[in-house]
Design a protein around this motif. Sequence first.
Motif, PDB file in Angstrom:
ATOM      1  N   LEU A  89       0.830  -1.208   0.000  1.00  0.00           N
ATOM      2  CA  LEU A  89       0.000   0.000   0.000  1.00  0.00           C
ATOM      3  C   LEU A  89       0.860   1.253   0.000  1.00  0.00           C
ATOM      4  O   LEU A  89       1.954   1.290   0.567  1.00  0.00           O
ATOM      5  CB  LEU A  89      -1.007   0.004   1.147  1.00  0.00           C
ATOM      6  CG  LEU A  89      -0.584   0.050   2.594  1.00  0.00           C
ATOM      7  CD1 LEU A  89      -0.228   1.459   3.054  1.00  0.00           C
ATOM      8  CD2 LEU A  89      -1.745  -0.457   3.449  1.00  0.00           C
ATOM      9  N   SER A  90       0.332   2.268  -0.680  1.00  0.00           N
ATOM     10  CA  SER A  90       0.975   3.584  -0.712  1.00  0.00           C
ATOM     11  C   SER A  90       0.091   4.557   0.052  1.00  0.00           C
ATOM     12  O   SER A  90      -1.103   4.672  -0.260  1.00  0.00           O
ATOM     13  CB  SER A  90       1.088   4.105  -2.150  1.00  0.00           C
ATOM     14  OG  SER A  90       1.942   3.304  -2.916  1.00  0.00           O
ATOM     15  N   LEU A  91       0.683   5.238   1.026  1.00  0.00           N
ATOM     16  CA  LEU A  91      -0.032   6.364   1.626  1.00  0.00           C
ATOM     17  C   LEU A  91       0.265   7.583   0.750  1.00  0.00           C
ATOM     18  O   LEU A  91       1.439   7.933   0.546  1.00  0.00           O
ATOM     19  CB  LEU A  91       0.444   6.605   3.061  1.00  0.00           C
ATOM     20  CG  LEU A  91      -0.175   7.852   3.705  1.00  0.00           C
ATOM     21  CD1 LEU A  91      -1.690   7.726   3.826  1.00  0.00           C
ATOM     22  CD2 LEU A  91       0.437   8.118   5.077  1.00  0.00           C
ATOM     23  N   ILE A  92      -0.770   8.184   0.215  1.00  0.00           N
ATOM     24  CA  ILE A  92      -0.571   9.357  -0.647  1.00  0.00           C
ATOM     25  C   ILE A  92      -0.293  10.566   0.253  1.00  0.00           C
ATOM     26  O   ILE A  92      -1.145  10.967   1.057  1.00  0.00           O
ATOM     27  CB  ILE A  92      -1.819   9.612  -1.532  1.00  0.00           C
ATOM     28  CG1 ILE A  92      -2.133   8.364  -2.373  1.00  0.00           C
ATOM     29  CG2 ILE A  92      -1.617  10.842  -2.412  1.00  0.00           C
ATOM     30  CD1 ILE A  92      -1.018   7.904  -3.305  1.00  0.00           C
ATOM     31  N   THR A  93       0.904  11.086   0.126  1.00  0.00           N
ATOM     32  CA  THR A  93       1.309  12.170   1.030  1.00  0.00           C
ATOM     33  C   THR A  93       1.271  13.538   0.353  1.00  0.00           C
ATOM     34  O   THR A  93       1.337  14.566   1.022  1.00  0.00           O
ATOM     35  CB  THR A  93       2.740  11.914   1.553  1.00  0.00           C
ATOM     36  OG1 THR A  93       3.596  11.692   0.420  1.00  0.00           O
ATOM     37  CG2 THR A  93       2.776  10.705   2.469  1.00  0.00           C
ATOM     38  N   ASN A  94       1.192  13.549  -0.956  1.00  0.00           N
ATOM     39  CA  ASN A  94       1.189  14.824  -1.695  1.00  0.00           C
ATOM     40  C   ASN A  94       0.710  14.573  -3.108  1.00  0.00           C
ATOM     41  O   ASN A  94       0.751  13.443  -3.589  1.00  0.00           O
ATOM     42  CB  ASN A  94       2.615  15.418  -1.740  1.00  0.00           C
ATOM     43  CG  ASN A  94       3.609  14.438  -2.351  1.00  0.00           C
ATOM     44  OD1 ASN A  94       4.042  13.472  -1.710  1.00  0.00           O
ATOM     45  ND2 ASN A  94       3.963  14.679  -3.593  1.00  0.00           N
ATOM     46  N   LYS A  95       0.263  15.640  -3.732  1.00  0.00           N
ATOM     47  CA  LYS A  95      -0.033  15.550  -5.174  1.00  0.00           C
ATOM     48  C   LYS A  95       1.233  15.974  -5.901  1.00  0.00           C
ATOM     49  O   LYS A  95       1.883  16.948  -5.511  1.00  0.00           O
ATOM     50  CB  LYS A  95      -1.191  16.481  -5.525  1.00  0.00           C
ATOM     51  CG  LYS A  95      -2.530  15.919  -5.050  1.00  0.00           C
ATOM     52  CD  LYS A  95      -3.706  16.643  -5.639  1.00  0.00           C
ATOM     53  CE  LYS A  95      -4.042  16.216  -7.039  1.00  0.00           C
ATOM     54  NZ  LYS A  95      -4.845  15.004  -7.130  1.00  0.00           N
ATOM     55  N   VAL A  96       1.601  15.239  -6.917  1.00  0.00           N
ATOM     56  CA  VAL A  96       2.786  15.614  -7.686  1.00  0.00           C
ATOM     57  C   VAL A  96       2.392  16.790  -8.584  1.00  0.00           C
ATOM     58  O   VAL A  96       1.371  16.740  -9.274  1.00  0.00           O
ATOM     59  CB  VAL A  96       3.285  14.427  -8.539  1.00  0.00           C
ATOM     60  CG1 VAL A  96       4.545  14.815  -9.297  1.00  0.00           C
ATOM     61  CG2 VAL A  96       3.563  13.213  -7.645  1.00  0.00           C
TER      62      VAL A  96
END
Length: 277
Positions: free
Chosen positions: A221-228
Motif C-alpha cells: 500500500l501507498s499512503l498518498i502524502t502529496n499531489k505531484v
Amino acid sequence: MSQTRHRPQVAIICGSGLGMLADTLKCQDSFAYSDIPGFPQSTVQGHAGRLVFGELKGKTCVCMQGRFHMYEGHSLCKTTFPVRVFKLLGVETLIVTNAAGSLADGLQPGDIMIIKDHVNFPGLVGLNPLSGPNDDKFGPRFPAMSGCYDKGLRCLALDIAKQQGVASLMQEGVYAMVGGPNFETIAEARLLHRLGVDAVGMSTAPEVVVATHCGLRVFGLSLITNKVVKSYEDSESVNHEGVLEVGRLRSNTVQQLVTELISRMEINNNNTINNAV
Ligand SMILES: O=P(O)(O)O[C@H]1O[C@H](CO)[C@@H](O)[C@H]1O
Ligand SMILES: Nc1nc2[nH]cnc2c(=O)[nH]1
C-alpha cells in the motif's frame, strides 16, 4: 535466530513516516540495524533503523522500521537483502508500505492506494536486484512478475476498509518507482501521468521483485502524502517533512487496516527454503 524466540510468518516494511506500524506488535524483541550482520544503516529521516519482532492478532511478525533506498547509495542487492533474510526466517507474506505522490486526479493526500501493480523504472534499464548470477535456491532466473501483488489480499483489504468505514479513502492503483532522491520535474510528472502511473515513489519495486522471485506473497500500500505538481501555474512544492506529517496524520487508519489484514489473512506455512534448512 538465537536472539529471538519469534519465528515470523509475516514481514512488514514500513515506509517514510509509517514506522508506527511496529508499535502494534506485542512481546517485542527489537534489534538496531547496526547490530545485525550484513544490514545497511538507515540514513533517511522517518526511518528509525530497527528490526522489530512480535505477535499481532495470533500471527508472528517482523517489522522493518526503516527501509533502504537506492538513492542512499546502497546497491539494490543491499536494499533488498532483508527480504531474503525474511524468506530464510520462514516468512510467507510480505507487506510493503510507502509514502508516495499522486498523479491520478482521484487520489488526494491522506488517501491510501492499494498497489495493484508497479512500474520499476530502474529495473527497466537494468538496475535490478536480481542482476548477476541467479541463486536457484531462492527462485528461477526469469521470474514472472504478473500478479505479483496478491489479488486475494487486495480484495480482503478493500473489504476491511468498507467495514472500518474508510472505503472512501481507498482505491487500487499502479505505483512507479523512480530513482530519486529529487522529486519530479513537471515534465517528468506529466510523462508518468500519461504512462498510466497513479502514484510515484523511490522504493518498494526492488523489494517486491526479490520477494516474488523467492515465492513470497505480497501486499502493498501507498499512503498518498502529496499531489505531484503537474502544472506550471502551480506554485506548491513537495518536501520530505510534509510527507512525514501526512504519515503521522494517517497513522491510526493505516495501523488499523494492516492489523485487521494480518488478523484475517490465512497462512499456509509452506516456505520451502526454510523447511529445508
Ligand atoms: O518509499 P518510502 O520509503 O516510503 O519513502 C518515500 O518518501 C521519501 C520522500 O519523501 C522517499 O524515500 C520516497 O520513496
Ligand atoms: N518520487 C516521489 N517520491 C515521493 N515520496 C512521497 N512523495 C513523493 C513524490 O511526490 N515523488
